[in-house]
Design an enzyme around this catalytic site. Structure first.
Site, PDB file in Angstrom:
ATOM      1  N   GLU A  47       0.857  -1.199   0.000  1.00 31.93           N
ATOM      2  CA  GLU A  47       0.000   0.000   0.000  1.00 31.93           C
ATOM      3  C   GLU A  47       0.886   1.240   0.000  1.00 31.93           C
ATOM      4  OE1 GLU A  47      -3.342   2.544   2.499  1.00 31.93           O
ATOM      5  OE2 GLU A  47      -2.271   0.906   3.517  1.00 31.93           O
ATOM      6  N   ASP A  72       5.328   4.760   3.520  1.00 28.31           N
ATOM      7  CA  ASP A  72       5.095   6.179   3.813  1.00 28.31           C
ATOM      8  C   ASP A  72       6.421   6.779   4.267  1.00 28.31           C
ATOM      9  OD1 ASP A  72       3.934   8.746   5.045  1.00 28.31           O
ATOM     10  OD2 ASP A  72       2.100   7.712   4.423  1.00 28.31           O
ATOM     11  N   ASP A 121      -2.520  12.315  -2.626  1.00 28.95           N
ATOM     12  CA  ASP A 121      -2.679  13.741  -2.920  1.00 28.95           C
ATOM     13  C   ASP A 121      -3.025  13.877  -4.397  1.00 28.95           C
ATOM     14  OD1 ASP A 121      -2.228  16.503  -3.512  1.00 28.95           O
ATOM     15  OD2 ASP A 121      -0.891  16.641  -1.793  1.00 28.95           O
ATOM     16  N   ASP A 157     -11.375   9.890  -3.309  1.00 29.54           N
ATOM     17  CA  ASP A 157     -12.610  10.667  -3.275  1.00 29.54           C
ATOM     18  C   ASP A 157     -12.598  11.751  -4.348  1.00 29.54           C
ATOM     19  OD1 ASP A 157     -10.495  12.031  -1.738  1.00 29.54           O
ATOM     20  OD2 ASP A 157     -12.024  13.592  -1.553  1.00 29.54           O
TER      21      ASP A 157
END
Length: 221
Positions: A47, A72, A121, A157
């Site tokens: 991920e 990350d 982002d 989204d």
């Protein structure tokens, strides 16, 4: 730097499920995730921009016969997922602390079975296209790391980023679109994700935002 962050960073140094600069494994892990980190031959699922690791850990709970790696750069975020996995005894979850543009320094050709790109982002300005995690630049980086037939999942989204990505992958001869929806939680695919949500997904869903989802694979080298 706050004392809380210092404590978390120190714990990351100790936690064996965190792979980061300064640890010997950081320089040795490429091509060796199964042997050096997980000590098994199970499929590897990655991920990107995992944040606090809710999704990575959630998948690890559901699928104990697969290995999950959250990527990350923020150590204080990774600490949360790392600590949760440790506390629950979830040994098929690990975290890699690095910039995503350096991903090919840590995964060998064909080492990844599935890749998740979750709520990145959107970088909406045209001049920032190369920074989008679904831009041609990044797709070309992911392609050799993913096994032939391996799946890429994309959730967001952001309608602009989703439409950009969908149009891009549809235009490529080396990509097969498997499924997509502009309203994931009203689709037949939602049950496949076992209700696991990232922090951002929950936040957007609670606001009534429709979640978009795309599933595709690379079909040629």
């Amino acid at each position: 730097m706050s004392r809380k962050k210092l404590v978390r960073f120190a714990q990351n140094e100790e936690n064996p499920n965190v792979v980061q600069s300064g640890k010997p494994i950081f320089e040795e892990i490429k091509g060796h995730w199964n042997s050096k980190q997980f000590q098994n031959e199970n499929p590897i699922v990655v991920e990107l921009a995992c944040g606090r690791g809710e999704f990575t850990v959630g998948l690890g709970r559901e699928y104990r016969d697969q290995n999950f790696i959250g990527v990350d750069i923020k150590g204080s975020r990774i600490w949360k997922g790392s600590s949760t996995a440790t506390a629950e005894g979830i040994t098929n979850v690990a975290f890699l602390r690095t910039q995503i543009q350096n991903l090919n320094q840590f995964f060998a050709e064909g080492e990844i079975t599935e890749l998740w790109i979750t709520f990145p982002d959107p970088f909406p300005r045209d001049g920032d296209e190369k920074r989008r995690l679904t831009s041609p630049k990044f797709l070309e980086m992911y392609k050799p790391m993913i096994k032939p037939g391996g799946i890429v999942h994309f959730k967001t989204d952001n309608t602009g980023l989703f439409d950009y990505t969908l149009e891009l992958v549809k235009s490529r001869q080396d990509i097969e679109v498997i499924a997509f929806t502009h309203d994931f939680y009203q689709s037949s695919m939602k049950d496949d994700h076992h209700g696991i949500k990232t922090r951002y997904e929950k936040m957007f869903s609670d606001k009534g935002e429709k979640i978009k989802y795309l599933k595709f694979r690379f079909i040629s080298r």
